[in-house]
Design a protein around this motif. Structure first.
Motif, mmCIF file in Angstrom:
data_model
loop_
_atom_site.group_PDB
_atom_site.id
_atom_site.type_symbol
_atom_site.label_atom_id
_atom_site.label_comp_id
_atom_site.label_asym_id
_atom_site.label_seq_id
_atom_site.Cartn_x
_atom_site.Cartn_y
_atom_site.Cartn_z
ATOM 1 N N ILE A 93 0.870 -1.167 0.000
ATOM 2 C CA ILE A 93 0.000 0.000 0.000
ATOM 3 C C ILE A 93 0.913 1.224 0.000
ATOM 4 C CG2 ILE A 93 -1.792 1.289 1.197
ATOM 5 C CD1 ILE A 93 -2.711 -1.342 2.441
ATOM 6 N N TYR A 94 0.663 2.129 -0.918
ATOM 7 C CA TYR A 94 1.487 3.325 -1.066
ATOM 8 C C TYR A 94 0.744 4.535 -0.508
ATOM 9 C CZ TYR A 94 4.849 0.818 -3.923
ATOM 10 O OH TYR A 94 5.828 -0.055 -4.353
ATOM 11 N N TYR A 95 1.460 5.322 0.269
ATOM 12 C CA TYR A 95 0.901 6.493 0.911
ATOM 13 C C TYR A 95 1.736 7.722 0.574
ATOM 14 C CZ TYR A 95 -0.972 2.893 4.097
ATOM 15 O OH TYR A 95 -1.582 1.791 4.644
ATOM 16 N N CYS A 96 1.087 8.857 0.492
ATOM 17 C CA CYS A 96 1.828 10.102 0.455
ATOM 18 C C CYS A 96 1.660 10.796 1.807
ATOM 19 C CB CYS A 96 1.396 11.013 -0.689
ATOM 20 S SG CYS A 96 -0.270 11.660 -0.560
ATOM 21 N N ASN A 97 2.628 11.597 2.143
ATOM 22 C CA ASN A 97 2.615 12.312 3.408
ATOM 23 C C ASN A 97 3.628 13.431 3.289
ATOM 24 O OD1 ASN A 97 2.557 13.021 6.240
ATOM 25 N ND2 ASN A 97 1.937 10.932 6.697
ATOM 26 N N SER A 98 3.637 14.302 4.267
ATOM 27 C CA SER A 98 4.690 15.294 4.310
ATOM 28 C C SER A 98 6.015 14.566 4.571
ATOM 29 C CB SER A 98 4.422 16.317 5.413
ATOM 30 O OG SER A 98 4.324 15.669 6.674
ATOM 31 N N ASN A 99 7.122 15.263 4.324
ATOM 32 C CA ASN A 99 8.420 14.700 4.599
ATOM 33 C C ASN A 99 9.176 15.658 5.510
ATOM 34 O OD1 ASN A 99 10.591 12.832 4.310
ATOM 35 N ND2 ASN A 99 11.589 14.295 2.949
ATOM 36 N N PRO A 100 9.413 15.240 6.762
ATOM 37 C CA PRO A 100 9.088 13.954 7.359
ATOM 38 C C PRO A 100 7.580 13.786 7.563
ATOM 39 C CG PRO A 100 9.929 15.438 9.032
ATOM 40 C CD PRO A 100 10.135 16.131 7.704
ATOM 41 N N PRO A 101 7.132 12.537 7.656
ATOM 42 C CA PRO A 101 5.699 12.277 7.741
ATOM 43 C C PRO A 101 5.122 12.661 9.101
ATOM 44 C CG PRO A 101 6.901 10.230 7.996
ATOM 45 C CD PRO A 101 7.917 11.273 7.645
ATOM 46 N N ARG A 102 3.853 12.977 9.094
ATOM 47 C CA ARG A 102 3.128 13.267 10.321
ATOM 48 C C ARG A 102 2.015 12.250 10.484
ATOM 49 N NH1 ARG A 102 2.613 19.642 11.411
ATOM 50 N NH2 ARG A 102 1.516 18.734 13.183
ATOM 51 N N ARG A 103 1.874 11.754 11.685
ATOM 52 C CA ARG A 103 0.929 10.676 11.972
ATOM 53 C C ARG A 103 -0.488 11.030 11.546
ATOM 54 N NH1 ARG A 103 0.516 9.146 18.117
ATOM 55 N NH2 ARG A 103 2.771 9.122 17.776
ATOM 56 N N GLU A 104 -0.866 12.266 11.746
ATOM 57 C CA GLU A 104 -2.255 12.631 11.488
ATOM 58 C C GLU A 104 -2.572 12.757 10.006
ATOM 59 O OE1 GLU A 104 0.053 14.388 13.049
ATOM 60 O OE2 GLU A 104 -0.193 16.561 12.806
ATOM 61 N N TYR A 105 -1.568 12.640 9.145
ATOM 62 C CA TYR A 105 -1.794 12.797 7.705
ATOM 63 C C TYR A 105 -1.907 11.478 6.952
ATOM 64 C CZ TYR A 105 -0.372 17.679 8.389
ATOM 65 O OH TYR A 105 -0.264 18.979 8.808
ATOM 66 N N TRP A 106 -1.700 10.339 7.633
ATOM 67 C CA TRP A 106 -1.800 9.070 6.908
ATOM 68 C C TRP A 106 -3.225 8.881 6.433
ATOM 69 C CZ3 TRP A 106 2.619 7.579 5.402
ATOM 70 C CH2 TRP A 106 3.744 7.626 6.221
ATOM 71 N N GLY A 107 -3.370 8.573 5.138
ATOM 72 C CA GLY A 107 -4.676 8.341 4.556
ATOM 73 C C GLY A 107 -4.903 6.879 4.273
ATOM 74 N N GLN A 108 -5.786 6.597 3.318
ATOM 75 C CA GLN A 108 -6.117 5.216 2.978
ATOM 76 C C GLN A 108 -5.019 4.544 2.161
ATOM 77 O OE1 GLN A 108 -8.876 3.579 3.957
ATOM 78 N NE2 GLN A 108 -9.729 5.330 5.043
ATOM 79 N N GLY A 109 -4.294 5.342 1.427
ATOM 80 C CA GLY A 109 -3.251 4.780 0.595
ATOM 81 C C GLY A 109 -3.808 4.214 -0.710
#
Length: 116
Positions: A93-109
């Motif tokens: 499953i591929y996800y986009c997020n900020s870099n570095p990632p933030r927990r609250e931004y994880w989506g469905q992928g």
């Protein structure tokens, strides 16, 4: 409010290609850096690629370098991941997020499945 929506996943054969898109709403990071991450079954999530806010600097995991290309269109608020020469080990499953990632931004992928 930040919202990240991944699209473009699917089932392909080994050697095939897919392009993932990440529609970005809001401002995920102060410097605009974004990344693509993936999580395969039974494995930890890992960073695949990242791009700076202006698009001039990129990073690739050694496992995808030379096969994947990250890009962005800031006018469209979209980040892309072009994936070529896909291998079964790219299944995840591929996800986009900020870099570095933030927990609250994880989506469905977006599910990417590569058949052998």
């Amino acid at each position: 409010q930040v919202q990240l929506v991944e699209t473009g996943g699917g089932l392909v054969q080994t050697g095939g290609s897919l392009r993932l898109s990440c529609a970005v709403s809001g401002r995920p990071s102060s410097n605009g850096g974004m990344g693509w991450f993936r999580q395969a079954p039974g494995k930890e999530r890992e960073k695949v690629a990242a791009i700076s806010g202006g698009g001039g600097t990129t990073y690739y995991s050694p496992f995808v370098r030379g096969r994947f290309t990250i890009s962005r269109d800031n006018a469209k608020n979209t980040v892309y991941l072009q994936m070529n020469n896909l291998k079964p080990e790219d299944t995840a499953i591929y996800y986009c997020n900020s870099n570095p990632p933030r927990r609250e931004y994880w989506g469905q992928g977006a599910q990417v499945t590569v058949s052998s």
